[in-house]
Design a protein around this motif. Structure first.
Motif, PDB file in Angstrom:
ATOM      1  N   MET A  15      62.420 -37.872 -22.615  1.00 40.64           N
ATOM      2  CA  MET A  15      62.960 -39.287 -22.522  1.00 40.64           C
ATOM      3  C   MET A  15      62.866 -39.564 -23.379  1.00 40.64           C
ATOM      4  O   MET A  15      62.420 -39.352 -24.475  1.00 40.64           O
ATOM      5  N   THR A  16      64.816 -39.611 -24.068  1.00 40.50           N
ATOM      6  CA  THR A  16      65.568 -40.056 -25.313  1.00 40.50           C
ATOM      7  C   THR A  16      65.202 -40.978 -25.275  1.00 40.50           C
ATOM      8  O   THR A  16      65.951 -42.026 -24.307  1.00 40.50           O
ATOM      9  N   ARG A  17      65.357 -41.833 -26.558  1.00 37.15           N
ATOM     10  CA  ARG A  17      65.168 -43.206 -26.547  1.00 37.15           C
ATOM     11  C   ARG A  17      66.070 -43.377 -27.719  1.00 37.15           C
ATOM     12  O   ARG A  17      66.259 -42.743 -28.459  1.00 37.15           O
ATOM     13  N   ARG A  18      66.883 -44.711 -27.994  1.00 33.05           N
ATOM     14  CA  ARG A  18      68.255 -44.966 -28.674  1.00 33.05           C
ATOM     15  C   ARG A  18      67.122 -45.497 -29.477  1.00 33.05           C
ATOM     16  O   ARG A  18      66.703 -46.888 -29.675  1.00 33.05           O
ATOM     17  N   PRO A  19      68.167 -45.767 -31.006  1.00 35.02           N
ATOM     18  CA  PRO A  19      67.024 -46.581 -32.171  1.00 35.02           C
ATOM     19  C   PRO A  19      67.854 -47.652 -32.502  1.00 35.02           C
ATOM     20  O   PRO A  19      68.936 -47.856 -31.543  1.00 35.02           O
ATOM     21  N   ALA A  20      67.461 -48.816 -32.823  1.00 31.79           N
ATOM     22  CA  ALA A  20      67.377 -50.388 -32.837  1.00 31.79           C
ATOM     23  C   ALA A  20      68.410 -50.287 -33.394  1.00 31.79           C
ATOM     24  O   ALA A  20      69.380 -50.733 -33.863  1.00 31.79           O
ATOM     25  N   LEU A  21      68.310 -49.418 -34.817  1.00 32.04           N
ATOM     26  CA  LEU A  21      69.465 -49.314 -35.823  1.00 32.04           C
ATOM     27  C   LEU A  21      70.713 -48.432 -35.023  1.00 32.04           C
ATOM     28  O   LEU A  21      70.731 -47.609 -34.513  1.00 32.04           O
ATOM     29  N   GLY A  22      72.028 -48.368 -35.781  1.00 32.21           N
ATOM     30  CA  GLY A  22      72.990 -47.531 -35.360  1.00 32.21           C
ATOM     31  C   GLY A  22      72.859 -46.280 -35.841  1.00 32.21           C
ATOM     32  O   GLY A  22      71.663 -45.947 -37.173  1.00 32.21           O
ATOM     33  N   ARG A  23      72.784 -45.435 -35.385  1.00 28.54           N
ATOM     34  CA  ARG A  23      73.151 -43.793 -35.416  1.00 28.54           C
ATOM     35  C   ARG A  23      73.184 -43.542 -36.764  1.00 28.54           C
ATOM     36  O   ARG A  23      71.352 -42.446 -37.014  1.00 28.54           O
ATOM     37  N   VAL A  24      74.260 -43.923 -37.189  1.00 27.70           N
ATOM     38  CA  VAL A  24      74.210 -43.294 -38.886  1.00 27.70           C
ATOM     39  C   VAL A  24      73.089 -43.986 -39.393  1.00 27.70           C
ATOM     40  O   VAL A  24      72.728 -43.513 -40.175  1.00 27.70           O
ATOM     41  N   GLU A  25      73.215 -45.481 -39.610  1.00 31.24           N
ATOM     42  CA  GLU A  25      72.033 -45.561 -40.556  1.00 31.24           C
ATOM     43  C   GLU A  25      70.596 -45.120 -40.172  1.00 31.24           C
ATOM     44  O   GLU A  25      69.787 -44.806 -40.981  1.00 31.24           O
ATOM     45  N   PHE A  26      70.460 -44.729 -39.324  1.00 35.81           N
ATOM     46  CA  PHE A  26      69.224 -43.935 -38.912  1.00 35.81           C
ATOM     47  C   PHE A  26      69.220 -42.917 -39.282  1.00 35.81           C
ATOM     48  O   PHE A  26      68.150 -42.985 -39.420  1.00 35.81           O
ATOM     49  N   THR A  27      69.819 -41.894 -39.039  1.00 34.02           N
ATOM     50  CA  THR A  27      69.904 -41.440 -39.458  1.00 34.02           C
ATOM     51  C   THR A  27      70.000 -40.827 -40.553  1.00 34.02           C
ATOM     52  O   THR A  27      69.279 -40.068 -41.544  1.00 34.02           O
ATOM     53  N   ALA A  28      70.806 -41.898 -41.220  1.00 37.31           N
ATOM     54  CA  ALA A  28      70.642 -41.466 -43.248  1.00 37.31           C
ATOM     55  C   ALA A  28      69.800 -42.285 -43.567  1.00 37.31           C
ATOM     56  O   ALA A  28      68.835 -41.416 -44.906  1.00 37.31           O
ATOM     57  N   MET A  29      68.956 -42.972 -43.471  1.00 38.03           N
ATOM     58  CA  MET A  29      67.436 -43.784 -43.365  1.00 38.03           C
ATOM     59  C   MET A  29      66.521 -42.321 -43.311  1.00 38.03           C
ATOM     60  O   MET A  29      66.054 -42.204 -44.332  1.00 38.03           O
ATOM     61  N   LEU A  30      66.380 -41.911 -42.507  1.00 39.30           N
ATOM     62  CA  LEU A  30      65.936 -40.805 -41.930  1.00 39.30           C
ATOM     63  C   LEU A  30      64.935 -39.541 -42.942  1.00 39.30           C
ATOM     64  O   LEU A  30      64.957 -39.193 -43.908  1.00 39.30           O
ATOM     65  N   ALA A  31      67.376 -38.929 -43.586  1.00 40.11           N
ATOM     66  CA  ALA A  31      66.958 -38.314 -44.178  1.00 40.11           C
ATOM     67  C   ALA A  31      67.339 -38.651 -45.186  1.00 40.11           C
ATOM     68  O   ALA A  31      66.045 -37.498 -46.363  1.00 40.11           O
TER      69      ALA A  31
ATOM     70  N   GLY B   3      63.635 -31.727 -26.652  1.00 41.68           N
ATOM     71  CA  GLY B   3      64.066 -31.218 -26.623  1.00 41.68           C
ATOM     72  C   GLY B   3      65.603 -30.581 -27.767  1.00 41.68           C
ATOM     73  O   GLY B   3      65.044 -31.107 -28.667  1.00 41.68           O
ATOM     74  N   GLU B   4      66.535 -30.191 -26.652  1.00 44.55           N
ATOM     75  CA  GLU B   4      67.520 -29.928 -27.574  1.00 44.55           C
ATOM     76  C   GLU B   4      68.503 -31.489 -28.621  1.00 44.55           C
ATOM     77  O   GLU B   4      68.687 -30.690 -29.449  1.00 44.55           O
ATOM     78  N   GLN B   5      67.836 -32.419 -27.431  1.00 45.28           N
ATOM     79  CA  GLN B   5      68.458 -33.530 -28.020  1.00 45.28           C
ATOM     80  C   GLN B   5      67.240 -33.575 -29.383  1.00 45.28           C
ATOM     81  O   GLN B   5      67.937 -34.317 -30.624  1.00 45.28           O
ATOM     82  N   MET B   6      66.374 -33.627 -29.605  1.00 43.62           N
ATOM     83  CA  MET B   6      65.795 -33.801 -30.483  1.00 43.62           C
ATOM     84  C   MET B   6      65.933 -32.259 -32.075  1.00 43.62           C
ATOM     85  O   MET B   6      66.365 -32.231 -33.290  1.00 43.62           O
ATOM     86  N   ALA B   7      66.462 -31.258 -31.151  1.00 46.21           N
ATOM     87  CA  ALA B   7      66.837 -29.856 -32.173  1.00 46.21           C
ATOM     88  C   ALA B   7      68.312 -30.552 -33.260  1.00 46.21           C
ATOM     89  O   ALA B   7      68.815 -30.509 -34.399  1.00 46.21           O
ATOM     90  N   ARG B   8      69.108 -31.543 -32.209  1.00 46.71           N
ATOM     91  CA  ARG B   8      70.444 -31.926 -32.704  1.00 46.71           C
ATOM     92  C   ARG B   8      70.539 -33.250 -33.323  1.00 46.71           C
ATOM     93  O   ARG B   8      70.382 -33.124 -34.854  1.00 46.71           O
TER      94      ARG B   8
ATOM     95  N   THR C  27      61.594 -27.486 -33.938  1.00 48.22           N
ATOM     96  CA  THR C  27      62.115 -28.413 -33.093  1.00 48.22           C
ATOM     97  C   THR C  27      60.761 -27.405 -32.194  1.00 48.22           C
ATOM     98  O   THR C  27      59.983 -28.334 -31.651  1.00 48.22           O
ATOM     99  N   ILE C  28      60.923 -26.085 -32.367  1.00 47.55           N
ATOM    100  CA  ILE C  28      59.837 -25.624 -31.236  1.00 47.55           C
ATOM    101  C   ILE C  28      58.570 -25.618 -31.649  1.00 47.55           C
ATOM    102  O   ILE C  28      57.682 -26.089 -30.196  1.00 47.55           O
ATOM    103  N   ALA C  29      58.101 -25.307 -32.346  1.00 45.36           N
ATOM    104  CA  ALA C  29      56.490 -26.284 -32.921  1.00 45.36           C
ATOM    105  C   ALA C  29      56.453 -27.872 -32.146  1.00 45.36           C
ATOM    106  O   ALA C  29      55.687 -27.537 -32.123  1.00 45.36           O
ATOM    107  N   MET C  30      57.107 -28.292 -32.532  1.00 48.88           N
ATOM    108  CA  MET C  30      56.726 -29.653 -31.923  1.00 48.88           C
ATOM    109  C   MET C  30      56.831 -29.900 -30.902  1.00 48.88           C
ATOM    110  O   MET C  30      56.293 -30.897 -30.511  1.00 48.88           O
ATOM    111  N   ALA C  31      57.926 -29.214 -30.221  1.00 47.60           N
ATOM    112  CA  ALA C  31      58.399 -29.500 -28.925  1.00 47.60           C
ATOM    113  C   ALA C  31      56.637 -29.850 -27.404  1.00 47.60           C
ATOM    114  O   ALA C  31      56.863 -31.168 -27.165  1.00 47.60           O
ATOM    115  N   PRO C  32      55.766 -28.887 -27.861  1.00 53.82           N
ATOM    116  CA  PRO C  32      54.756 -29.333 -27.073  1.00 53.82           C
ATOM    117  C   PRO C  32      53.762 -30.969 -27.287  1.00 53.82           C
ATOM    118  O   PRO C  32      53.141 -31.027 -26.894  1.00 53.82           O
TER     119      PRO C  32
END
Length: 418
Positions: A1-17, A132-137, A333-338
């Motif tokens: 199940m995919t959960r949405r981050p509380a931050l906006g997607r752009v800021e969430f992605t940029a912060m983690l990156a 899954g694939e959303q994690m890879a993206r 992604t493949i390694a972490m999936a299970p």
């Protein structure tokens, strides 16, 4: 199940990156300073001893992950992230004042210990939020932003070294860690209290045993470890290759940054490939192409006694490293999936294996440098073949076998698989 981050997607992605990119900053910013470090520490102009600054850092990065993963699973992602920022800053400070190569190596190890925290937490947060694939993206987006640092850091480092001492580079890294600590206060905690695990040696050992006994997780971890070996050697030896082998030290920042930019574009394109073909099919096709191009590079190196024209070497090198840019997020992604239930510990064990063994394999190649590209060419092909054989063994000889049809939507409520 995919959960949405509380931050906006752009800021969430940029912060983690950018949190993960602190590890790259600690490596790439100092590469143009190797010549100045050799001169300041009384080393020969062609000495490869400074490559130890990369190896020590990578070993610290590997060792630190064994601690941050269990901490992240017990106390949550945010507190663990801040501990990592703090240790990172201490390591940078130690390097700033280190009077000798030995103490500089010690500081680099501590620095790597700190860099491990943001790396582990980033992987765990992504696993908390996506499947899954959303994690890879998501990983591809994060890695694409992350790659900005290798693009600009060598040019910035070269500019700083021309006007002041190389030690200022370490101060800049300390400031970057402090800035990330302030920004990361906006990051929400992604591990619910009820999902936290006790910090007991037996539990940690059981979680680690699950990682190393799961066929898919272990196989793709070892395959990526082999690739990390030659990638680490490239990072450590790229400055001397372009300076000594090709006689173009002034072009190193531009070349290094340009190749990093190509890797970033590949990671962005990976999201489309994964959506269309799936993570496994994309990874397997890229790995086969990687081995073929590495074979061509080695043939060129042998035909030219290890000194091909730069115009021939660069496209082949860039193609291989673009392969790395596609394989790193997909294999992770493949390694972490299970490993959903133990994402923090899994990320730490996977990262520790990749980086510790990878740094050791890279150090072997570093010592083989003979003024030509022959050692690194053998490394790309040899370690690539090892990775391919490991993947074949993991998949029981069958490649391109998706777990989920890429053009079929998954059943609602059922997690996607890689």
């Amino acid at each position: 199940m995919t959960r949405r981050p509380a931050l906006g997607r752009v800021e969430f992605t940029a912060m983690l990156a950018m949190s993960m990119a602190l590890a790259a900053l600690g490596l790439d910013l100092m590469l143009p300073a190797f010549g100045a470090i050799r001169a300041d520490l009384g080393l020969a102009s062609d000495s490869t001893a400074v490559a130890g600054l990369v190896t020590a850092y990578m070993l610290g990065l590997a060792a630190g992950q064994l601690f941050y993963g269990p901490l992240a699973d017990r106390y949550g992602r945010r507190p663990t992230l801040f501990v990592g920022f703090g240790v990172y800053a201490v390591g940078a400070l130690l390097c700033t004042v280190a009077p000798s190569l030995d103490l500089l190596l010690l500081g680099r190890f501590v620095w790597g210990l700190g860099a491990a925290g943001p790396r582990v937490v980033t992987l765990a947060v992504v696993r908390d939020m996506f499947e899954g694939e959303q994690m890879a993206r998501a990983m591809s987006f994060i890695m694409a932003v992350f790659i900005i640092v290798p693009v600009v850091a060598p040019t910035l480092g070269a500019a700083v070294v021309t006007v002041t001492t190389w030690r200022v580079l370490f101060v800049l890294c300390l400031v970057a860690a402090a800035a990330m600590g302030v920004w990361a206060r906006r990051l929400p905690e992604t591990l619910p209290v009820e999902s936290r695990l006790e910090l007991r040696l037996g539990r940690v050992a059981r979680a680690a045993r699950l990682v190393v006994t799961h066929r898919q997780t272990l196989g793709y971890t070892l395959a990526l470890t082999s690739l990390y070996g030659v990638f680490t050697s490239y990072i450590a030896s790229s400055e001397i290759i372009f300076g000594e082998t090709f006689g173009r030290p002034e072009a190193f920042p531009v070349i290094f940054g340009g190749i990093a930019a190509s890797m970033g574009l590949a990671m962005l394109g990976n999201t489309r490939l994964v959506r269309r073909f799936g993570t496994r099919r994309t990874a397997h096709a890229v790995l086969l192409g990687y081995v073929v191009v590495a074979g061509v590079l080695l043939a060129v190196a042998l035909a030219t006694a290890g000194r091909p024209p730069l115009a021939v070497f660069l496209p082949l090198l860039a193609s291989i490293l673009v392969g790395h840019g596609l394989l790193i997020p997909n294999f992770n992604t493949i390694a972490m999936a299970p490993m959903a239930a133990r994402a923090g510990t899994a990320a730490s064990v996977i990262g520790a294996i990749q980086l510790a063994v990878g740094a050791t394999l890279g150090a072997v190649l570093d010592r083989l440098f003979d003024g030509t590209i022959l050692p690194i060419s053998f490394g790309f092909l040899g370690y690539g073949i090892v990775a391919l054989l490991i993947v074949l063994a993991t998949e029981r000889g069958t490649l391109f076998r998706p777990l989920v049809d890429p053009v079929t939507r998954p059943t609602p409520g059922r997690p996607q698989q890689a």
